[in-house]
Design a protein around this motif. Structure first.
Motif, PDB file in Angstrom:
ATOM      1  N   UNK A 100      14.138 -29.324  12.226  1.00 50.67           N
ATOM      2  CA  UNK A 100      13.547 -28.517  13.298  1.00 50.67           C
ATOM      3  C   UNK A 100      14.674 -27.844  14.066  1.00 50.67           C
ATOM      4  N   UNK A 101      14.571 -26.530  14.190  1.00 54.09           N
ATOM      5  CA  UNK A 101      15.551 -25.791  14.992  1.00 54.09           C
ATOM      6  C   UNK A 101      14.810 -25.106  16.139  1.00 54.09           C
ATOM      7  N   UNK A 102      15.365 -25.257  17.347  1.00 53.93           N
ATOM      8  CA  UNK A 102      14.765 -24.618  18.515  1.00 53.93           C
ATOM      9  C   UNK A 102      15.690 -23.495  18.970  1.00 53.93           C
ATOM     10  N   UNK A 103      15.153 -22.272  18.957  1.00 49.85           N
ATOM     11  CA  UNK A 103      15.958 -21.119  19.391  1.00 49.85           C
ATOM     12  C   UNK A 103      15.747 -20.904  20.877  1.00 49.85           C
ATOM     13  N   UNK A 104      16.851 -20.637  21.585  1.00 49.84           N
ATOM     14  CA  UNK A 104      16.730 -20.290  23.009  1.00 49.84           C
ATOM     15  C   UNK A 104      17.750 -19.198  23.335  1.00 49.84           C
ATOM     16  N   UNK A 105      17.465 -18.420  24.383  1.00 55.71           N
ATOM     17  CA  UNK A 105      18.389 -17.320  24.703  1.00 55.71           C
ATOM     18  C   UNK A 105      18.586 -17.160  26.216  1.00 55.71           C
ATOM     19  N   UNK A 106      18.267 -18.207  26.982  1.00 52.55           N
ATOM     20  CA  UNK A 106      18.346 -18.061  28.437  1.00 52.55           C
ATOM     21  C   UNK A 106      19.415 -18.936  29.077  1.00 52.55           C
ATOM     22  N   UNK A 107      20.123 -19.731  28.263  1.00 51.77           N
ATOM     23  CA  UNK A 107      21.080 -20.642  28.881  1.00 51.77           C
ATOM     24  C   UNK A 107      22.428 -19.968  29.129  1.00 51.77           C
ATOM     25  N   UNK A 108      23.096 -20.425  30.186  1.00 51.73           N
ATOM     26  CA  UNK A 108      24.475 -20.008  30.427  1.00 51.73           C
ATOM     27  C   UNK A 108      25.343 -21.247  30.324  1.00 51.73           C
ATOM     28  N   UNK A 109      26.308 -21.194  29.413  1.00 44.87           N
ATOM     29  CA  UNK A 109      27.153 -22.370  29.205  1.00 44.87           C
ATOM     30  C   UNK A 109      28.622 -21.983  29.214  1.00 44.87           C
ATOM     31  N   UNK A 110      29.460 -23.000  29.388  1.00 41.98           N
ATOM     32  CA  UNK A 110      30.902 -22.786  29.450  1.00 41.98           C
ATOM     33  C   UNK A 110      31.422 -22.680  28.020  1.00 41.98           C
ATOM     34  N   UNK A 111      31.937 -21.500  27.648  1.00 46.10           N
ATOM     35  CA  UNK A 111      32.406 -21.293  26.281  1.00 46.10           C
ATOM     36  C   UNK A 111      33.922 -21.409  26.180  1.00 46.10           C
ATOM     37  N   UNK A 112      34.600 -21.269  27.317  1.00 45.32           N
ATOM     38  CA  UNK A 112      36.054 -21.403  27.386  1.00 45.32           C
ATOM     39  C   UNK A 112      36.305 -21.933  28.787  1.00 45.32           C
ATOM     40  N   UNK A 113      37.351 -22.742  29.010  1.00 42.63           N
ATOM     41  CA  UNK A 113      37.499 -23.361  30.330  1.00 42.63           C
ATOM     42  C   UNK A 113      37.344 -22.361  31.481  1.00 42.63           C
ATOM     43  N   UNK A 114      36.333 -22.571  32.299  1.00 43.64           N
ATOM     44  CA  UNK A 114      36.094 -21.723  33.456  1.00 43.64           C
ATOM     45  C   UNK A 114      35.269 -20.489  33.187  1.00 43.64           C
ATOM     46  N   UNK A 115      34.932 -20.231  31.926  1.00 43.76           N
ATOM     47  CA  UNK A 115      34.209 -18.994  31.594  1.00 43.76           C
ATOM     48  C   UNK A 115      32.786 -19.327  31.139  1.00 43.76           C
ATOM     49  N   UNK A 116      31.806 -18.768  31.846  1.00 44.43           N
ATOM     50  CA  UNK A 116      30.394 -19.040  31.578  1.00 44.43           C
ATOM     51  C   UNK A 116      29.762 -17.797  30.952  1.00 44.43           C
ATOM     52  N   UNK A 117      28.934 -18.047  29.923  1.00 42.86           N
ATOM     53  CA  UNK A 117      28.447 -16.951  29.099  1.00 42.86           C
ATOM     54  C   UNK A 117      26.997 -17.244  28.711  1.00 42.86           C
ATOM     55  N   UNK A 118      26.176 -16.226  28.678  1.00 40.50           N
ATOM     56  CA  UNK A 118      24.785 -16.384  28.262  1.00 40.50           C
ATOM     57  C   UNK A 118      24.751 -16.615  26.753  1.00 40.50           C
ATOM     58  N   UNK A 119      24.514 -17.872  26.377  1.00 38.32           N
ATOM     59  CA  UNK A 119      24.545 -18.213  24.946  1.00 38.32           C
ATOM     60  C   UNK A 119      23.129 -18.219  24.382  1.00 38.32           C
ATOM     61  N   UNK A 120      22.993 -17.737  23.126  1.00 36.72           N
ATOM     62  CA  UNK A 120      21.739 -17.833  22.392  1.00 36.72           C
ATOM     63  C   UNK A 120      21.992 -18.870  21.309  1.00 36.72           C
ATOM     64  N   UNK A 121      21.166 -19.890  21.265  1.00 38.73           N
ATOM     65  CA  UNK A 121      21.534 -21.031  20.417  1.00 38.73           C
ATOM     66  C   UNK A 121      20.374 -21.544  19.575  1.00 38.73           C
ATOM     67  N   UNK A 122      20.748 -22.227  18.481  1.00 37.94           N
ATOM     68  CA  UNK A 122      19.838 -23.112  17.777  1.00 37.94           C
ATOM     69  C   UNK A 122      20.155 -24.524  18.256  1.00 37.94           C
ATOM     70  N   UNK A 123      19.193 -25.200  18.818  1.00 37.18           N
ATOM     71  CA  UNK A 123      19.344 -26.572  19.317  1.00 37.18           C
ATOM     72  C   UNK A 123      20.448 -26.705  20.374  1.00 37.18           C
ATOM     73  N   UNK A 124      20.701 -25.647  21.124  1.00 34.24           N
ATOM     74  CA  UNK A 124      21.534 -25.751  22.317  1.00 34.24           C
ATOM     75  C   UNK A 124      23.027 -25.709  22.123  1.00 34.24           C
ATOM     76  N   UNK A 125      23.501 -25.537  20.881  1.00 33.30           N
ATOM     77  CA  UNK A 125      24.952 -25.506  20.701  1.00 33.30           C
ATOM     78  C   UNK A 125      25.377 -24.286  19.888  1.00 33.30           C
TER      79      UNK A 125
END
Lengths: 385, 437
Positions: A100-125
């Motif tokens: 099961x894969x859950x697609x999402x496109x509304x999260x903002x996560x830290x992709x590099x130390x101190x840098x937050x980016x709107x990530x689109x993910x399968x299962x959150x990663x």
């Protein structure tokens, strides 16, 4: 004659006032005023570079750790985590693997130390979970779209047209089960194929899909590595390059391996914008299996260059213990995050697991990587929840 | 009848309590609106879009310990700095005092880095939303340290560029004294031409700094015009007052006569006036000297700005100060001395000390400017000083123009081809010597 004198005085007075004002305006301190009360040091990673003591904050992505709560992925967990799905057997004896894969496109996560980016993910990663099966298995992947846009999964490999994930997008709130036979063996990838394609991929909707040959491969310490990048300012140029999602991560968390043990890396290039990427191994050479579709190596080398979506399998073992770098030999990518370290240990009797409790001296955030799957333990099962 | 009118007038200017209410109510309403807007941002204007950050890298310094970038948050909200890079390659860095920058707050980003003299560098700063801001330095050079040696180097440069050329120009004083009225007019308008060129140059240069080095939040281009206009009208007021006070002490008739004679006059006529009375001599002297002094102050302000620019150019690594460049400035600035002496040429002989003082007022600020620009560069201050210089220079042009108009009697300014040629020639000289810089 008194008037000219007044004018002279006026001139001198204005000069003095200007001098005073300008001195006040330029009150910026410069380099020399370092406070003696040191709190932290920066620099010194490179021999000959100045080491700086500062009372302020450190901006050092090569040694700072992202809070796991915000991080887009735990690269150490991702490295050796292979998912074999919920296993069942059909009446004719075919192994069925449900994912099961859950697609999402509304999260903002830290992709590099101190840098937050709107990530689109399968299962959150980023990258999404690694899907693994054996040649001939029936794979069923259910995509649940919890995003706000249409998404899909397009697998590389052999499958029918309606399972290609290109013409039928899954609407927000919708779901669809992709079903196909795992063939041929090799290392593949999956990604969202909705338009604009580049946007959906570069935001993070991709992962690795591995098909093992029926007879298996020789036992090894197996790991998966995805080379990617992030264009955080949307100028169609990557700001950060990584292997397994976070720049420089394996510099401060070296990958621990054993001396003389066979290492197998499933390497996939998911980089957007830049036409090529590469992998260079220090102080060693590896056998390279292009796309992993043959059991005989194509090349014995220390560098492999890949175009977008190209991939392969690397096999090597280290003769001497110590720290060894691996990185993109496109050095721009290396200096923007695509750099890591292998730490080759001599203690062949000890389990690798016990060496992986690494504590960051700077931020006192400790990581426990006890839950990674040792690659030789092929029987590991379990789907995505 | 008269009383009533007076009381009416009195009423108009007397502020009653009712009037106070009318004066205060708008302020109270505006205050209430501000409080409402600030305290309930979601109710009135809802926006899901986060405002884009804006970081200005105002200055970059190079030293043996690395590269230092001075950054300021010029965006609409608080911002956190995430990473720093050199030539678009990420490098570990320190930020002081803090990585969190409130609105308009500044910080110092120190990047330990081994850099090469004379090479261009791009310094980048990335904020927490991944936006990257960049500043290009054309040629890396060690930041001047405020040592005695560096200070005296700047002083020598300032002397070469500011003081010596102005003094050299002053030596033309006896030569200009002996010119016929037409040639004298030629030199006066030539002075005006030189100054107009300098004024435009100052405006353009400050505009360039405003565009390249200052964030749009400072509205620096409007600031330039504002400062120049305010300087212009303030100095006009000051010089008017000076001339008025001077005129009160003397006989207006003599002034007119003197003015007329100095226009039409040969040397013999002038010397007649000189011998006639000491008060008329003084009167003759006051206005030209006042103009010359205003010119000296105006040019002093201009040279202060020029000094700032020279010092800053050294600091920012934009120029390596070669002897050729200094020669160019020297030739360029020699004409400034001419501008100072021209209005005084037909007055009584001016004591040498007075000339020297004027020369120092005009040339000396170059040294001070070079010190400040080199050691404590700030683009906003440079823009302000250059604008003040421009305003001062245009005031001087106005003074010269009105002086020529009065001394020319009924002929007017634009009716005299010597004036037109002189003006054009003055600008041409500046343009040609400016090519050397």
């Amino acid at each position: 004659m008194s008037y000219p004198r007044i004018v002279v005085l006026f001139g001198i007075a204005t000069s003095i006032v200007f001098f005073a004002i300008s001195t006040m305006l330029y009150s910026r301190s410069s380099l020399s005023d370092q406070n003696s009360s040191k709190l932290d040091t920066v620099g010194g990673h490179t021999p000959g570079y100045p080491i700086l003591k500062t009372t302020g904050d450190i901006l050092d992505p090569t040694s700072s750790v992202i809070n796991p709560k915000n991080a887009v992925v735990d690269p150490m967990k991702y490295l050796r985590e292979f998912n074999y799905g919920r296993v069942s057997t059909s009446s004719n004896g075919t192994v069925i693997r449900d994912f099961t894969l859950i697609a999402s496109d509304q999260q903002t996560k830290e992709v590099s130390p101190g840098v937050f980016y709107n990530v689109w993910t399968y299962n959150g990663t980023i990258p999404g979970p690694t899907i693994r099966a054996t040649e001939g298995d029936l794979i069923r992947v259910t995509l649940i779209n919890k995003g706000t846009k249409f998404h899909s999964i397009h697998f590389h490999g052999i499958h029918p047209s309606e399972m290609d994930g290109v013409f039928e997008g899954i609407a927000p709130g919708g779901r669809f089960t992709y079903q196909f036979t795992a063939e041929p063996f090799g290392v593949f990838l999956y990604h969202c194929h909705m338009q604009p394609l580049e946007e959906h991929i570069t935001h993070g909707l991709y992962g690795v899909y591995i098909v093992d040959p029926k007879q298996g491969r020789p036992p090894a310490d197996e790991m998966v590595m995805v080379m990617n990048g992030y264009d955080t300012d949307f100028d169609t140029e990557n700001n950060f390059y990584t292997v397994n999602g976070i720049p420089f991560y394996y510099m401060h968390h070296p990958i621990q391996i054993e001396k003389n043990r066979l290492i197998r890396i499933y390497l996939v290039n998911m980089l957007e914008f830049d036409p090529l990427n590469n992998f260079h191994l220090h102080a060693n050479l590896f056998n390279f299996y292009k796309t992993g579709t043959k059991l005989i190596p194509d090349e014995y080398t220390d560098i492999v260059t890949m175009n977008q979506a190209e991939r392969g399998i690397l096999e090597f073992s280290y003769k001497y213990p110590g720290k060894y770098m691996f990185h993109a030999h496109k050095t721009e990518f290396a200096e923007k995050g695509w750099t890591g370290l292998f730490l080759v240990k001599d203690n062949t009797t000890e389990s690798v697991n016990q060496n992986l409790n690494i504590t960051s001296t700077r931020n006192n955030i400790s990581y426990s990587n006890s839950n990674f799957n040792n690659a030789t333990n092929i029987a590991t099962t379990g789907g995505f929840k | 009848m008269m009383e009533r009118e007076e009381s009416n007038i009195h009423n108009t200017y007397n502020i009653s309590k009712k009037t106070i209410v009318f004066g205060v109510v708008p302020i109270i309403v505006i205050g209430a609106m501000i409080i409402l807007l600030l305290n309930s941002p979601g109710i009135l204007f809802q926006s899901s879009v986060k405002p884009l950050p804006q970081i200005s890298i105002e200055k970059v310094e190079f030293s043996d310990r690395g590269i230092v970038a001075f950054v300021r948050n010029t965006g609409p909200s608080d911002t956190t700095i995430a990473q720093a890079d050199v030539n678009d390659r990420i490098h570990p860095a320190a930020i002081e005092p803090s990585r969190i920058l409130t609105r308009m707050a500044d910080a110092k980003v120190i990047i330990p880095f081994v850099w090469n003299i004379g090479e261009p560098y791009k310094i980048g700063i990335t904020t927490d939303d991944g936006t990257r801001f960049e500043k290009t330095v054309n040629s890396a050079a060690p930041a001047p340290r405020p040592t005695v040696q560096q200070a005296s180097t700047f002083a020598i440069i300032g002397t070469y560029v500011g003081v010596i050329p102005v003094m050299m120009g002053l030596i033309w004083y006896p030569f200009i004294r002996r010119l016929s009225p037409n040639k004298y007019n030629f030199f006066l308008s030539l002075t005006a031409g030189l100054l107009v060129f300098l004024g435009i140059d100052a405006l353009l240069e400050s505009n360039e700094i405003a565009v390249n080095n200052l964030a749009s939040i400072f509205n620096a281009q409007i600031l330039i015009i504002m400062v120049a206009i305010v300087t212009l009208i303030t100095l006009m007021y000051v010089s008017q007052r000076l001339i008025q006070r001077a005129s009160k002490r003397s006989n207006p008739e003599v002034e007119y006569k003197a003015g007329y004679l100095s226009h039409s006059g040969s040397d013999s006529e002038l010397s007649d006036i000189r011998s006639s009375s000491s008060s008329s001599q003084q009167q003759l002297l006051i206005r030209p000297i006042a103009i010359s002094m205003m010119i000296a102050i105006g040019i002093g302000l201009h040279n202060f700005g020029e000094g700032l620019a020279i010092g800053a150019a050294v600091l920012l690594g934009e120029v390596a100060l070669s002897s050729f460049l200094i020669l160019g400035f020297t030739l360029h600035n020699t004409t400034e001395g001419l501008a100072i002496v021209a209005p005084m040429a037909k007055s009584r002989r001016i004591p040498v000390t007075k000339l020297v003082i004027m020369g120092l007022i005009a040339g000396g600020p170059t040294i001070i400017g070079a010190w400040i620009g080199g050691f404590l560069y700030s683009p906003i201050a440079t823009v302000i000083f250059l604008s003040i210089g421009a305003g001062a220079i245009f005031q001087v042009v106005y003074s010269i123009g009105s002086w020529m108009y009065h001394t020319n009697g009924s002929r007017g300014l634009l009716n005299n081809h010597w004036i037109i040629i002189g003006f054009a020639f003055g600008m041409l000289i500046m343009y040609l010597t400016g090519l050397l810089v």
